[in-house]
Enzyme design. Structure first.
Site, short mmCIF file in Angstrom:
data_model
loop_
_atom_site.label_atom_id
_atom_site.label_comp_id
_atom_site.label_asym_id
_atom_site.label_seq_id
_atom_site.Cartn_x
_atom_site.Cartn_y
_atom_site.Cartn_z
N GLY A 198 69.23 160.76 -0.46
CA GLY A 198 67.91 161.16 0.01
C GLY A 198 66.82 160.54 -0.83
O GLY A 198 65.74 161.10 -1.03
N LEU A 217 60.73 162.88 -0.07
CA LEU A 217 59.67 163.46 -0.91
C LEU A 217 60.06 163.50 -2.39
O LEU A 217 59.34 162.98 -3.25
CB LEU A 217 59.36 164.87 -0.39
CG LEU A 217 58.50 165.79 -1.25
CD1 LEU A 217 57.10 165.23 -1.39
CD2 LEU A 217 58.46 167.19 -0.64
N GLY A 271 62.91 162.23 -3.88
CA GLY A 271 63.45 160.97 -4.36
C GLY A 271 62.36 160.00 -4.77
O GLY A 271 62.43 159.36 -5.83
N TYR A 283 70.68 176.57 7.77
CA TYR A 283 70.32 175.79 6.58
C TYR A 283 70.65 176.57 5.31
O TYR A 283 71.23 176.03 4.36
CB TYR A 283 68.84 175.45 6.64
CG TYR A 283 68.31 174.70 5.44
CD1 TYR A 283 68.49 173.32 5.33
CD2 TYR A 283 67.62 175.35 4.43
CE1 TYR A 283 68.00 172.61 4.24
CE2 TYR A 283 67.13 174.66 3.33
CZ TYR A 283 67.32 173.30 3.24
OH TYR A 283 66.84 172.60 2.15
N LYS A 341 73.34 175.56 2.32
CA LYS A 341 72.90 175.30 0.94
C LYS A 341 73.59 176.23 -0.05
O LYS A 341 73.94 175.83 -1.17
CB LYS A 341 71.37 175.47 0.84
CG LYS A 341 70.59 174.30 1.42
CD LYS A 341 70.74 173.06 0.57
CE LYS A 341 69.81 171.94 0.99
NZ LYS A 341 69.97 170.73 0.17
N THR A 344 61.04 175.95 -5.51
CA THR A 344 60.24 176.65 -4.50
C THR A 344 59.62 175.59 -3.58
O THR A 344 60.06 174.45 -3.60
CB THR A 344 59.16 177.52 -5.19
OG1 THR A 344 58.53 176.75 -6.22
CG2 THR A 344 59.79 178.76 -5.83
N HIS A 390 57.05 171.07 6.84
CA HIS A 390 56.79 172.33 6.14
C HIS A 390 55.29 172.65 6.19
O HIS A 390 54.47 171.84 6.62
CB HIS A 390 57.29 172.25 4.71
CG HIS A 390 58.79 172.32 4.61
ND1 HIS A 390 59.57 171.23 4.28
CD2 HIS A 390 59.66 173.34 4.83
CE1 HIS A 390 60.85 171.58 4.29
NE2 HIS A 390 60.93 172.85 4.63
N LYS A 430 46.90 168.68 10.01
CA LYS A 430 46.02 169.41 10.93
C LYS A 430 44.55 169.32 10.51
O LYS A 430 43.66 169.17 11.35
CB LYS A 430 46.44 170.88 11.00
CG LYS A 430 47.61 171.16 11.91
CD LYS A 430 47.83 172.66 11.95
CE LYS A 430 48.74 173.06 13.08
NZ LYS A 430 48.88 174.53 13.18
#
Length: 314
Positions: free
Chosen positions: A7, A11, A13, A136, A140, A164, A179, A187
Site C-alpha cells: 500500500g 495516504l 505510504g 472490515y 483487521k 485513529t 473518509h 465538498k
C-alpha cells in the site's frame, strides 16, 4: 534493512516516503514502496512472488480495501473477504521468507461498539464492532490473532499499530467513498466554486481523534525500529484533542477561506458517536513526541488538495 511497504502509494505510504526523504531515514535502510500495480495481494501466488522478488527483511503492511461509512455499509462482505485474503497472504509470505519484523496497520473501528471510554489496546476483542463496518473490522482484528499465532508457534516478530482517523496529502478525497475529513475538504472546494452552502452528512456531533499522516509516518518508523511487543499499540493524539465533525468542518472552511453556510443533513447516518482512544501506552514510550496541531495539519492538507486538485479528486 530492506523495508517492503505494501500500500506504498496510499495516504500513509506516501507520508512514510516523504518523512524518510526529509531526513528521518537511515543509511542502513532501503524502502521499497509497492502498490496494487506491483502485485494483487489477494493472490497468494502473486504475493509470494513479490516477496521473492524484493527479499525484504522488514515489512510495513498498509495495503487494504478501505472506504468511508457509506461504502462499508454497502459492502461488508467484500471488505471481509478482500482484507482477509490480503492479510493472510502478506503475513504468511513474510513468515515463509523469514522476514525479521512485520508492522501491520489496524484501525480504531475494530474496537467493540458497546464499550467504555477511552478504549485501549487490551479491549480489541471484548465484543462485536459497530454493525456499519463489521466486515472490515473483523478482518483487521484477525491480524492481531495471526500475529500472536506466528509469535507463539514460530517465534515471529509480527506486531500492529492502531491509528485513529488519519488524514493528509494523497488521501482519498472521493466524496462518496472517502473518509470524513478528505470528503469534507472536497465538498468545501466544490461549495466555494459554486457559491453554495456546505452540506455536511449527519448531525456534526460525532467526535473523532484525527492524526496527521506525517506524524503517523514518524511513529511507524519508531515502531519498526524500536517497539518490541506483539500486542498492538494505539497511535493517536490525546483524548483532549478530540474534535467534533462540526469543528472539523469549520476548520476546513477556515483553511479554504470558505465563507458560506454550513448545513447538516440529519437524514444521513452519523455512524459511531465516538471512539475515544487512550494514547497512554504510546506516551509511556514517547512522552516528548510532538503532534502537528490539528488546524495547522488541516491547512497543509487543504493547500496540497488545492495544488493537486486534478489528481486528488480522483
Amino acid at each position: 534493512k530492506r523495508i517492503l511497504v505494501t500500500g506504498g502509494t496510499g495516504l500513509v505510504g506516501r507520508a512514510i516516503e516523504k518523512v524518510v526523504a526529509d531526513g528521518e531515514g537511515r543509511p542502513d535502510e532501503e524502502g521499497i514502496f509497492v502498490s496494487s500495480r506491483d502485485a494483487d495481494l489477494t493472490s497468494s501466488f502473486e504475493t509470494k512472488a513479490l516477496f521473492e522478488r524484493h527479499k525484504p527483511t522488514h515489512v510495513i503492511h498498509l495495503a487494504a480495501m478501505v472506504g468511508g461509512l457509506f461504502k462499508n455499509l454497502r459492502s461488508n462482505l467484500d471488505f471481509w473477504r478482500t482484507n482477509i485474503h490480503i492479510n493472510d497472504n502478506v503475513l504468511h509470505s513474510a513468515h515463509e521468507l523469514g522476514v525479521q519484523k512485520v508492522v501491520s496497520c489496524l484501525s480504531t473501528c475494530i474496537f467493540p461498539d458497546k464499550t467504555t471510554y477511552p478504549i485501549d489496546e487490551t479491549m480489541i476483542h471484548n465484543g462485536p464492532p459497530h454493525s456499519s463496518n463489521f466486515g472490515y473490522s473483523y478482518a483487521k482484528r484477525m491480524i492481531d490473532v495471526q500475529n500472536r499465532g506466528y509469535s507463539e508457534q514460530h517465534g515471529r516478530h509480527f506486531t500492529a499499530v492502531i491509528p485513529t482517523n488519519v488524514f493528509g496529502p494523497h488521501d482519498n478525497f472521493n466524496i462518496e467513498d472517502g473518509h470524513v475529513l478528505p470528503g469534507l475538504i472536497h465538498k468545501v472546494y466544490l461549495a466555494k466554486q459554486s457559491g453554495s452552502a456546505l452540506t455536511v452528512w449527519g448531525t456534526g456531533k460525532p467526535r473523532r481523534q484525527f492524526i496527521y499522516s506525517l506524524d503517523l509516518a514518524r511513529l511507524f518508523l519508531w515502531v519498526l525500529r524500536e517497539y518490541d511487543e506483539v500486542e498492538p499499540i494505539i497511535l493517536s493524539v490525546g483524548e483532549e484533542d478530540e474534535v467534533s465533525i462540526r469543528e472539523a468542518a469549520e476548520a476546513i472552511a477556515e483553511a479554504m477561506e470558505f465563507g458560506g453556510e454550513l448545513v447538516f443533513d440529519t437524514t444521513k447516518s452519523d455512524g459511531q458517536f465516538k471512539k475515544t482512544a487512550s494514547n497512554a501506552k504510546l506516551r509511556r514510550y514517547l512522552p516528548e513526541f510532538q503532534f502537528t496541531p490539528f488546524r495547522k495539519a488541516v491547512k497543509e492538507t487543504c493547500a496540497w488538495f488545492n495544488a493537486n486538485y486534478a489528481n486528488a479528486r480522483k
